[in-house]
Design an enzyme around this catalytic site. Structure first.
Site, PDB file in Angstrom:
ATOM      1  N   SER A 197       0.827  -1.215   0.000  1.00  0.00           N
ATOM      2  CA  SER A 197       0.000   0.000   0.000  1.00  0.00           C
ATOM      3  C   SER A 197       0.856   1.259   0.000  1.00  0.00           C
ATOM      4  CB  SER A 197      -0.906   0.034   1.226  1.00  0.00           C
ATOM      5  OG  SER A 197      -1.578  -1.182   1.396  1.00  0.00           O
TER       6      SER A 197
ATOM      7  N   HIS B  75      -9.853   0.562  -2.431  1.00  0.00           N
ATOM      8  CA  HIS B  75     -10.339   1.926  -2.263  1.00  0.00           C
ATOM      9  C   HIS B  75      -9.923   2.678  -3.525  1.00  0.00           C
ATOM     10  CE1 HIS B  75     -10.062   6.072  -0.865  1.00  0.00           C
ATOM     11  NE2 HIS B  75      -8.753   6.007  -0.775  1.00  0.00           N
TER      12      HIS B  75
ATOM     13  N   TYR C 111     -22.476 -12.944  41.771  1.00  0.00           N
ATOM     14  CA  TYR C 111     -21.955 -13.725  40.649  1.00  0.00           C
ATOM     15  C   TYR C 111     -22.460 -15.150  40.714  1.00  0.00           C
ATOM     16  CZ  TYR C 111     -18.468 -10.002  40.266  1.00  0.00           C
ATOM     17  OH  TYR C 111     -17.857  -8.798  40.118  1.00  0.00           O
TER      18      TYR C 111
ATOM     19  N   TYR D 253     -11.794  12.874  -0.713  1.00  0.00           N
ATOM     20  CA  TYR D 253     -10.661  13.737  -0.381  1.00  0.00           C
ATOM     21  C   TYR D 253      -9.893  14.091  -1.651  1.00  0.00           C
ATOM     22  CZ  TYR D 253      -7.812   9.450  -0.498  1.00  0.00           C
ATOM     23  OH  TYR D 253      -7.198   8.289  -0.877  1.00  0.00           O
TER      24      TYR D 253
ATOM     25  N   THR E   2      -0.324   8.048   7.716  1.00  0.00           N
ATOM     26  CA  THR E   2      -0.531   9.119   8.689  1.00  0.00           C
ATOM     27  C   THR E   2      -0.010   8.771  10.082  1.00  0.00           C
ATOM     28  OG1 THR E   2      -2.497   9.780   7.466  1.00  0.00           O
ATOM     29  CG2 THR E   2      -2.393  10.489   9.765  1.00  0.00           C
TER      30      THR E   2
ATOM     31  N   THR F  96     -10.237  -5.428  40.749  1.00  0.00           N
ATOM     32  CA  THR F  96     -10.572  -5.880  42.094  1.00  0.00           C
ATOM     33  C   THR F  96     -10.085  -7.322  42.192  1.00  0.00           C
ATOM     34  OG1 THR F  96     -12.759  -6.583  41.383  1.00  0.00           O
ATOM     35  CG2 THR F  96     -12.601  -4.390  42.356  1.00  0.00           C
TER      36      THR F  96
ATOM     37  N   ASP G 199      -7.126  -0.946  36.427  1.00  0.00           N
ATOM     38  CA  ASP G 199      -7.476  -1.124  37.840  1.00  0.00           C
ATOM     39  C   ASP G 199      -8.318  -2.384  37.979  1.00  0.00           C
ATOM     40  OD1 ASP G 199      -9.780  -0.052  36.706  1.00  0.00           O
ATOM     41  OD2 ASP G 199     -10.174   1.348  38.339  1.00  0.00           O
TER      42      ASP G 199
HETATM   43  P1  FAD Z   1       2.587  -1.976   3.005  1.00  0.00           P
HETATM   44  O1  FAD Z   1       3.048  -0.718   2.440  1.00  0.00           O
HETATM   45  O2  FAD Z   1       1.580  -2.747   2.227  1.00  0.00           O
HETATM   46  O3  FAD Z   1       3.866  -2.851   3.276  1.00  0.00           O
HETATM   47  C1  FAD Z   1       3.772  -4.213   3.597  1.00  0.00           C
HETATM   48  C2  FAD Z   1       4.939  -4.874   2.912  1.00  0.00           C
HETATM   49  O4  FAD Z   1       5.019  -6.220   3.357  1.00  0.00           O
HETATM   50  C3  FAD Z   1       4.787  -4.915   1.417  1.00  0.00           C
HETATM   51  O5  FAD Z   1       5.837  -4.200   0.828  1.00  0.00           O
HETATM   52  C4  FAD Z   1       4.809  -6.395   1.087  1.00  0.00           C
HETATM   53  O6  FAD Z   1       5.497  -6.666  -0.099  1.00  0.00           O
HETATM   54  C5  FAD Z   1       5.490  -6.990   2.289  1.00  0.00           C
HETATM   55  N1  FAD Z   1       5.151  -8.382   2.557  1.00  0.00           N
HETATM   56  C6  FAD Z   1       3.916  -8.908   2.711  1.00  0.00           C
HETATM   57  N2  FAD Z   1       4.006 -10.222   2.984  1.00  0.00           N
HETATM   58  C7  FAD Z   1       5.304 -10.512   3.020  1.00  0.00           C
HETATM   59  C8  FAD Z   1       6.032 -11.710   3.263  1.00  0.00           C
HETATM   60  N3  FAD Z   1       5.428 -12.871   3.526  1.00  0.00           N
HETATM   61  N4  FAD Z   1       7.383 -11.668   3.228  1.00  0.00           N
HETATM   62  C9  FAD Z   1       8.038 -10.496   2.952  1.00  0.00           C
HETATM   63  N5  FAD Z   1       7.393  -9.341   2.713  1.00  0.00           N
HETATM   64  C10 FAD Z   1       6.044  -9.351   2.749  1.00  0.00           C
HETATM   65  N6  FAD Z   1      -2.855   6.372   4.164  1.00  0.00           N
HETATM   66  C11 FAD Z   1      -2.715   7.635   4.584  1.00  0.00           C
HETATM   67  O7  FAD Z   1      -2.244   7.850   5.691  1.00  0.00           O
HETATM   68  N7  FAD Z   1      -3.106   8.691   3.830  1.00  0.00           N
HETATM   69  C12 FAD Z   1      -3.640   8.506   2.598  1.00  0.00           C
HETATM   70  O8  FAD Z   1      -3.985   9.453   1.924  1.00  0.00           O
HETATM   71  C13 FAD Z   1      -3.810   7.196   2.130  1.00  0.00           C
HETATM   72  N8  FAD Z   1      -4.391   6.975   0.939  1.00  0.00           N
HETATM   73  C14 FAD Z   1      -4.440   5.720   0.447  1.00  0.00           C
HETATM   74  C15 FAD Z   1      -4.929   5.532  -0.821  1.00  0.00           C
HETATM   75  C16 FAD Z   1      -4.930   4.272  -1.388  1.00  0.00           C
HETATM   76  C17 FAD Z   1      -5.473   4.097  -2.768  1.00  0.00           C
HETATM   77  C18 FAD Z   1      -4.456   3.170  -0.642  1.00  0.00           C
HETATM   78  C19 FAD Z   1      -4.416   1.812  -1.210  1.00  0.00           C
HETATM   79  C20 FAD Z   1      -4.013   3.357   0.654  1.00  0.00           C
HETATM   80  C21 FAD Z   1      -3.996   4.622   1.206  1.00  0.00           C
HETATM   81  N9  FAD Z   1      -3.536   4.845   2.497  1.00  0.00           N
HETATM   82  C22 FAD Z   1      -3.390   6.129   2.957  1.00  0.00           C
HETATM   83  C23 FAD Z   1      -3.224   3.738   3.411  1.00  0.00           C
HETATM   84  C24 FAD Z   1      -1.751   3.459   3.451  1.00  0.00           C
HETATM   85  O9  FAD Z   1      -1.240   3.389   2.169  1.00  0.00           O
HETATM   86  C25 FAD Z   1      -1.454   2.140   4.153  1.00  0.00           C
HETATM   87  O10 FAD Z   1      -2.207   2.047   5.320  1.00  0.00           O
HETATM   88  C26 FAD Z   1       0.020   2.033   4.500  1.00  0.00           C
HETATM   89  O11 FAD Z   1       0.804   2.307   3.378  1.00  0.00           O
HETATM   90  C27 FAD Z   1       0.340   0.664   5.027  1.00  0.00           C
HETATM   91  O12 FAD Z   1       1.714   0.552   5.234  1.00  0.00           O
HETATM   92  P2  FAD Z   1       2.353  -0.839   5.647  1.00  0.00           P
HETATM   93  O13 FAD Z   1       3.794  -0.630   5.781  1.00  0.00           O
HETATM   94  O14 FAD Z   1       1.612  -1.378   6.805  1.00  0.00           O
HETATM   95  O15 FAD Z   1       1.970  -1.810   4.470  1.00  0.00           O
HETATM   96  N1  THG Z   2     -16.349  -4.449  40.099  1.00  0.00           N
HETATM   97  C1  THG Z   2     -15.444  -5.422  40.232  1.00  0.00           C
HETATM   98  N2  THG Z   2     -14.269  -5.365  39.582  1.00  0.00           N
HETATM   99  C2  THG Z   2     -13.970  -4.321  38.774  1.00  0.00           C
HETATM  100  C3  THG Z   2     -14.882  -3.271  38.627  1.00  0.00           C
HETATM  101  C4  THG Z   2     -16.104  -3.351  39.313  1.00  0.00           C
HETATM  102  N3  THG Z   2     -12.808  -4.299  38.105  1.00  0.00           N
HETATM  103  C5  THG Z   2     -12.602  -3.365  37.074  1.00  0.00           C
HETATM  104  C6  THG Z   2     -13.183  -2.031  37.416  1.00  0.00           C
HETATM  105  N4  THG Z   2     -14.569  -2.185  37.829  1.00  0.00           N
HETATM  106  C7  THG Z   2     -12.387  -1.450  38.548  1.00  0.00           C
HETATM  107  N5  THG Z   2     -12.858  -0.159  38.924  1.00  0.00           N
HETATM  108  C8  THG Z   2     -13.316   0.131  40.173  1.00  0.00           C
HETATM  109  C9  THG Z   2     -13.329   1.454  40.553  1.00  0.00           C
HETATM  110  C10 THG Z   2     -13.701   1.808  41.842  1.00  0.00           C
HETATM  111  C11 THG Z   2     -14.093   0.828  42.736  1.00  0.00           C
HETATM  112  C12 THG Z   2     -14.147  -0.479  42.343  1.00  0.00           C
HETATM  113  C13 THG Z   2     -13.750  -0.845  41.055  1.00  0.00           C
HETATM  114  C14 THG Z   2     -14.426   1.188  44.136  1.00  0.00           C
HETATM  115  N6  THG Z   2     -13.657   2.100  44.721  1.00  0.00           N
HETATM  116  C15 THG Z   2     -13.872   2.572  46.075  1.00  0.00           C
HETATM  117  C16 THG Z   2     -13.281   3.976  46.239  1.00  0.00           C
HETATM  118  O1  THG Z   2     -12.539   4.401  45.364  1.00  0.00           O
HETATM  119  O2  THG Z   2     -13.604   4.584  47.219  1.00  0.00           O
HETATM  120  C17 THG Z   2     -13.265   1.660  47.114  1.00  0.00           C
HETATM  121  C18 THG Z   2     -11.781   1.501  47.003  1.00  0.00           C
HETATM  122  C19 THG Z   2     -11.193   0.778  48.188  1.00  0.00           C
HETATM  123  O3  THG Z   2     -11.819   0.734  49.257  1.00  0.00           O
HETATM  124  O4  THG Z   2     -10.064   0.277  48.022  1.00  0.00           O
HETATM  125  O5  THG Z   2     -15.335   0.652  44.716  1.00  0.00           O
HETATM  126  O6  THG Z   2     -16.988  -2.486  39.191  1.00  0.00           O
HETATM  127  N7  THG Z   2     -15.713  -6.473  40.984  1.00  0.00           N
END
Ligand code: FAD
Ligand code: THG
Length: 805
Positions: free
Chosen positions: A48, A228, A640, A262, A359, A546, A544
């Site tokens: 690409s 595309h 649970y 574009y 990009t 629990t 975070d």
């Molecule tokens: P690639 O450039 O495809 O590179 C992958 C490489 O891996 C290739 O050279 C391939 O030969 C090699 N390869 C694959 N398999 C193997 C293997 N088994 N062994 C060895 N080598 C291998 N992006 C933008 O940001 N702006 C734009 O305006 C934009 N316009 C686009 C317009 C078009 C028409 C297209 C097609 C794409 C566009 N893109 C754009 C997207 C962008 O081109 C790609 O997302 C980006 O180039 C991908 O880069 P890459 O290095 O991941 O992949």
């Molecule tokens: N329940 C359970 N696990 C969880 C979540 C949950 N894991 C992921 C995520 N949610 C974790 N996030 C929180 C955030 C806040 C609290 C619990 C999980 C919480 N906090 C109290 C406080 O900040 O005052 C108590 C902290 C303490 O006493 O240590 O309750 O929703 N099972």
């Protein structure tokens, strides 16, 4: 004696923009034993990157993606090949032809501001003045981003390759990788059609060939290659002599998102890309293996016809031209539009960087190199993690459907709560049938159907007390959600917490493993629940959790998704078993002042166990693990049980709850209640870019328990604090920039109306000096500056009395 540290041998598969940038970033960090292999000829191997028109628009709803793009701009601006540019900073202009788009441009201006990229929303006349072919009468306004521009992708490949080579890297064309060598769960090298290369680390940068390359190591690479369309017109007299041929372009790159188009200049011609046509998925296995440009397919003019009309409608000067050249170019799409970065879950040393645009290429490569060399990138990459999907989300059918959808929607105005239309429903909890009966309005996340609110609650008296809000904030919202929140605080509510990731960690080494892995002290008595963190070595918050001690050597971990499960699995030693039990189990949150009355009617067990304790009890006929934990800050339990008993549990609680005025409540109420209590959502409010002290959760780090705890004493760079808007009629959505005077100083993470405190809440990152309670700030929302003031937290029940009754 100083130990001899051997530099790892790295093989990069693919010399596109991603592979070349990875080689450059790795060699810059001292990993100089890098071999980049490409099946094609260097430096136009036919992927690409070999023909991408290279427009770099930095605006993106994902902060990480916008930062990747900014770094690409910065890096390519400093590179050239024999004096010829890699980046041409012509600027970017996104135009609006509808009022909705003009609003959206304000929102995008907000995203850019929050990551520090300067932009301006311009009136139609000022926007049109920036582009020689654009008429003021065609547009309603534009978003101008002066630092956007054009990347010359093949040249960016060569410039980065040359620099990597100067540091010791090798780039070899005509080397198609056909086998990945491994031993004892680690990569040891790759084999091409002609040679073999030893390697400690392999980085797959094979672009849209990803699924084929991944298949060599049993790794589903969940991307969909799609064609595309891109065309170049015949010369325009209007552009003759405007731009010198080396520079290629001087007018800003242009996006006409209302028509999925574009534009850029190619000297006196215009290049036009279209996302308006039907999705054209491509199987990379079907592409001709031996042409020089396998990624460039034959142009299908009938698909481009409507876009050609739309292009001429916006830029009438094109009426004097024809399409001189066109092609259907192939590149990768994913289910959520984000790239795939990270290490193979089962093969150490095998890394992937796929589905990356030009990009974002340099930013992605920087993150990859930091990940490999330093252990974790400076960027929050959880949204890009290769391992973020469940198995169902990696299935070819899911990837195909969601990715094609993404192609169609690439320029659409998407509300942050807009659920994807299909394939749905995918994951449902055992309570789904009851939720449907109660008129649930569902959102979707991580494949799960999640009720946002229940229409059955429309008759609740509290509905009348809920204030209205603006049009955008009203989407995927209802005053009913407010009533559910109030009913939770005043009576009792049932919340479906099944999508919360549950992992059982068991075995002789389980306690030591979790003790070393997280920031808290989990070596407590059986029944203890501990709120604890996974941190990076630098102290960044990965997640975070629990941790509940179910038995001496058995723990239930409440986590935040697949990335956490992957981390637990890959770090667990041999005497620890990690089982993701999410799918086979379910969870109901029974919360509110009457929760004990409801539960007591259904059990003979003693319910007098304290806050953050757990017990095995029976509710009706259903054995449950009850955790005295509440993400809404009320008395109650997370209950649970196994999936088969879920419906019985719901029905028992529902029946017993009737006399107490129980309601089913959804995510919308949950978010409001959690923000009133100041409970952070990992990945949304905080990430690996933030330390616990910055995020306001340093209480979860026990000194000496974890390497990342070193960050706790460090001065915070910024703080996460609640802002209350002066006018409670305004509710923002998250990601808006925050200003102090005229200076952007931070951005919003989560926001909601706090129904119990009658205030509009926006959690925001602010400089420490502005984080003190009582500081006046403004939040920019659709171009308007809404005044607000920072507040002390928690905003509701600061002593936590309701939780402990
Ligand atoms: P690639 O450039 O495809 O590179 C992958 C490489 O891996 C290739 O050279 C391939 O030969 C090699 N390869 C694959 N398999 C193997 C293997 N088994 N062994 C060895 N080598 C291998 N992006 C933008 O940001 N702006 C734009 O305006 C934009 N316009 C686009 C317009 C078009 C028409 C297209 C097609 C794409 C566009 N893109 C754009 C997207 C962008 O081109 C790609 O997302 C980006 O180039 C991908 O880069 P890459 O290095 O991941 O992949
Ligand atoms: N329940 C359970 N696990 C969880 C979540 C949950 N894991 C992921 C995520 N949610 C974790 N996030 C929180 C955030 C806040 C609290 C619990 C999980 C919480 N906090 C109290 C406080 O900040 O005052 C108590 C902290 C303490 O006493 O240590 O309750 O929703 N099972």
């Amino acid at each position: 004696m100083t130990p001899v540290v051997r530099i790892p041998r790295v093989v990069v598969i693919g010399s596109g923009v991603v592979g070349a940038a990875v080689a450059d970033e790795l060699t810059e960090r001292g990993w100089t034993d890098v071999t980049v292999l490409d099946r094609g000829a260097l430096f136009l191997p036919g992927g690409s990157s070999s023909h991408a028109p290279g427009l770099v628009f930095q605006a993106n709803p994902s902060r990480t993606m916008a930062r990747f793009a900014s770094y690409t701009v910065e890096k390519l601006s400093g590179l050239d090949v024999d004096g010829k540019w890699c980046f041409n900073p012509v600027g970017g202009l996104e135009v609006a032809t509808t009022p909705e788009r003009l609003d959206e441009l304000h929102r995008r201006h907000g995203f850019l501001t929050s990551v520090g990229v300067e932009s301006t929303v311009l009136a139609a006349s000022d926007a049109a003045a920036l582009h020689p072919l654009l008429g003021e009468e065609k547009i309603l306004g534009g978003l101008h981003i002066p630092s956007d521009g054009l990347a010359k992708a093949p040249r960016a490949v060569e410039a980065q390759a040359r620099r990597a080579i100067s540091r010791g890297a090798r780039f070899l064309g005509g080397q198609r990788v056909v086998e990945v060598l491994r031993a004892q769960g680690r990569v040891t090298g790759v084999r091409t059609e002609t040679d073999e290369f030893g390697a400690d680390v392999v980085v797959q940068c094979s672009g849209f060939w990803g699924p084929l390359t991944g298949a060599l190591v049993g790794l589903p690479t969940p991307l969909l290659p799609m064609a595309h369309q891109y065309v170049t017109t015949t010369p325009l007299p209007d552009l003759a002599g405007r731009t010198d041929p080396v520079r290629e372009a001087s007018a800003p790159i242009l996006r006409h998102q209302d028509r999925d188009l574009y534009f850029r200049e190619h000297g006196d011609r215009i290049g036009i890309g279209s996302y308006a046509h039907r999705p054209m998925p491509v199987d990379p296995a079907d592409l001709p293996a031996h042409t020089s440009m396998p990624s460039s397919l034959d142009f299908t003019p009938e698909d481009f016809a409507p876009s050609w009309d739309d292009a001429r409608a916006l830029l009438p000067a094109l009426n004097g031209t024809e399409i001189a050249d066109g092609f259907n170019g192939v590149f990768s799409f994913t289910a959520d539009g984000m790239p795939l970065l990270g290490e193979h879950p089962g093969l150490r040393g095998y890394w992937v960087a796929e589905a990356v645009w030009v990009t974002h290429s340099c930013g992605v490569a920087r993150a990859m190199a930091q990940w490999l060399v330093d252990g974790h990138p400076e960027f929050d990459v959880h949204g890009c993690d290769l391992n973020r999907f469940t198995e169902a989300q990696r299935s070819p059918a899911y990837v195909a459907e969601r990715s094609a959808r993404n192609f169609v929607e690439v320029y659409d105005i998407l509300h942050p709560l807009d659920p994807p239309a299909s394939p749905r429903p995918l994951r449902v909890s055992p309570f789904h049938a009851r939720q449907v009966e109660l008129g649930a309005v569902f959102g979707e996340a991580a494949g799960w159907e999640r009720p946002l609110w229940f229409e059955a609650n429309a008759a609740l008296p509290e509905v009348g007390r809920i204030p209205g809000r603006g049009e955008w904030a009203s989407r995927w919202w209802s005053p009913i959600a407010g009533a559910e929140a109030l009913a939770t605080r005043e009576r009792v509510a049932l919340y479906d917490m099944t999508p919360l990731t549950r992992v059982e960690v068991s075995g002789p080494g389980a306690c030591a493993f979790l003790q070393g892995l997280t920031s808290g002290d989990v070596d407590k008595s059986v029944g203890a629940v501990v709120y604890t963190l996974m941190l990076t070595a630098a102290g960044g918050v990965l997640s975070d959790l629990t941790v509940t001690r179910l038995a001496e050597d058995r723990f239930q971990v409440g986590a935040n998704g697949e990335v956490d499960v992957d981390r637990l699995r890959r770090l667990a030693p041999a005497d620890v078993h990690v089982a993701d039990v999410t799918a086979g189990t379910c969870c109901l949150g029974l919360w509110g002042p009457r929760a004990r009355d409801v539960l007591a009617a259904l059990t003979d067990n003693d319910l007098r166990f304290g806050y953050f304790r757990s017990r095995r009890i029976t509710v009706g006929a259903v054995p449950v693990t009850a955790l005295r934990v509440s993400y809404v800050g009320e008395l109650g339990w997370e209950l649970y049980t196994t999936a088969d008993l879920g419906l019985a549990l719901w029905d028992a609680l529902w029946a017993a709850g009737q006399e107490h005025g129980i309601v089913a409540a959804g995510r919308s109420a949950l978010t409001s209640l959690r923000l009133e209590k100041g409970y952070r959502a990992s990945g949304l409010d905080m990430s690996s870019e933030d330390t616990p002290s910055e995020a306001g959760i340093e209480f979860a780090v026990k000194p000496g328990t974890y390497v990342g705890s070193a960050s706790v004493g460090a001065p915070p760079r910024r703080k996460l604090v609640p802002v209350l808007l002066d006018d409670p009629q305004h509710v923002v959505m998250g990601a808006e920039p925050v200003y102090s005077g005229d200076v952007p100083v931070g951005y919003v993470t989560s926001a909601a109306y706090g129904y119990s405190i009658d205030a509009s809440i926006a959690y925001a990152w602010l400089p420490p000096a502005l984080a003190e309670p009582g500081t006046a700030v403004q939040i920019e929302y659709f171009g308007e500056r809404l005044p607000g003031v920072t507040a002390a937290e928690p905003l509701f029940d600061p002593e936590g009395k309701r939780l402990r009754t």
